[in-house]
Enzyme design. Structure first.
Site: not given
Length: 387
Positions: A73, A204-205, A328
């Protein structure tokens, strides 16, 4: 070995065994490059098409070609913002972007970069509940606005933003609309048509798929200058050899995520509520943000007098994984930005702990977390100089 409890699912999730199972043949046997003309390449095409079918249906897109595979993303968000810079700012003179102070660093930092190139960015403030209103967006839009970018659900509080209302305003004003849906998919229904989204990012994760694979929905008829060049993959929109096993895994993860939406609401939500109610019985503990309009798996709590990092490491010693905010940015050990944005002091903002559940958590794990958290709060306050 002591039981390990994972309550950091907004950072990443464990891969669903069914996802791993469907990926395995493409890691082991069907490993050809899909661009190759021989059978090793062409035999992967049906699986890619099936995965893309699951993806576009999972977000209720109109066409399978509306979903472009990316690495994550962060790439998707960068692509939208920088692509709009090339297409709208440079070519059409529309030099204004509207976003919020609560966005993920992948959006905020990219907007900061675009500001260095001369783009004007409006960062909408969030209210005391951690949200914005559609009216704020409407008032911020000017004739120079190229894009509005607002996350669907916040990664720290779980708060759901008024995406459908914002999308309707953008459509009315003729402004492109992007939403980062990373924290929404698999937790609540996501419908790009109802949202009037021109772009939607996902990874996806975050819904029990593999890491290193994501996607970008681009509404049919909307152009976006590619971020990468060097191939004609994804109909010429995104260069790079297709990662077949991960695409297959992401498709299956999306399918399972949609199938488990009721479970997320009824079971995961109730476990989150049980955890939250127990923690609120500890003196001077508060839940940050609106407790109603949230995804069902997330709670952000503040434990007054205890540094979030201290609580985090205490939980970690008991094999419980939690977070102080976005993964992050969490290594920086800065004050929780959402708490700062809603007006909390930096001292209070340093006390935030995020607990995020998944469909793989059990009630026994929640009971154990309540016990450990409560004991840690007592112990840490006994040695705290600020409580």
């Amino acid at each position: 070995m002591l039981q390990r409890i994972y309550l950091d699912n907004n950072a990443t999730t464990r891969i669903d065994p069914k996802v791993k199972e469907i990926m395995d043949p493409f890691l082991r046997d069907h490993y050809g490059n899909p661009s190759s003309l021989h059978q090793f390449g062409t035999e992967t095409h049906p699986a890619i098409a099936e995965a893309l079918d699951k993806l576009y249906k999972g977000i209720n897109a109109r066409d399978i070609d509306d979903v472009i595979i990316t690495s994550c993303a962060t790439e998707s968000n960068n692509w939208v913002l920088k692509g709009v810079y090339f297409d709208e700012c440079l070519k059409k003179g529309k030099n204004h972007i509207v976003t919020t102070v609560a966005e993920h660093p992948a959006v905020r930092s990219t907007c900061n970069f675009l500001e260095s190139l001369g783009v004007e960015v409006t960062y909408l403030p969030i209210n005391e509940h951690g949200s914005i209103t559609a009216e704020q967006v409407k008032e911020a839009i000017t004739e120079k606005t190229a894009l509005v970018s607002v996350m669907w659900a916040n990664n720290e509080t779980g708060l759901i933003f008024p995406i459908e209302e914002i999308g309707a305003i953008c459509k009315e004003k003729g402004v492109l609309f992007h939403t980062d849906a990373v924290q929404a998919i698999g937790k609540i229904p996501v419908d790009v048509l109802k949202a009037n989204a021109d772009f939607l990012s996902f990874s996806a994760h975050k819904f029990h798929g593999p890491k290193g694979i994501g996607g970008l929905y681009i509404r049919s008829g909307v152009g976006l200058t590619p971020l990468f060049h060097g191939g004609e993959h994804m109909n010429g929109r995104r260069s790079g050899t297709l990662n077949v096993p991960y695409i297959v895994g992401m498709g299956e993860a999306m399918k399972l995520a949609v199938e488990h939406l009721d479970y997320e609401k009824e079971v995961v939500g109730k476990l989150r509520d049980k955890l939250e109610e127990a923690l609120l019985k500890i003196p001077d503990v508060m839940v940050v943000g609106d407790r109603i309009h949230r995804v069902p798996n997330t709670t952000l709590v503040s434990v007054r007098g205890i540094e979030g990092e201290a609580m985090l490491w205490d939980l970690n010693r008991s094999n419980i994984a939690a977070s102080t905010g976005s993964a992050c940015a969490s290594e920086d050990l800065e004050a929780n930005p959402v708490m700062v944005a809603i007006g909390a002091s930096k001292e209070l903002a340093h006390t935030a702990i995020r607990l995020s559940l998944s469909r793989f958590n059990t009630e026994a794990e929640i009971d154990k977390t309540i016990e450990v958290f409560s004991q840690a709060a007592i112990r840490l306050r006994n040695i705290s100089s600020s409580y």
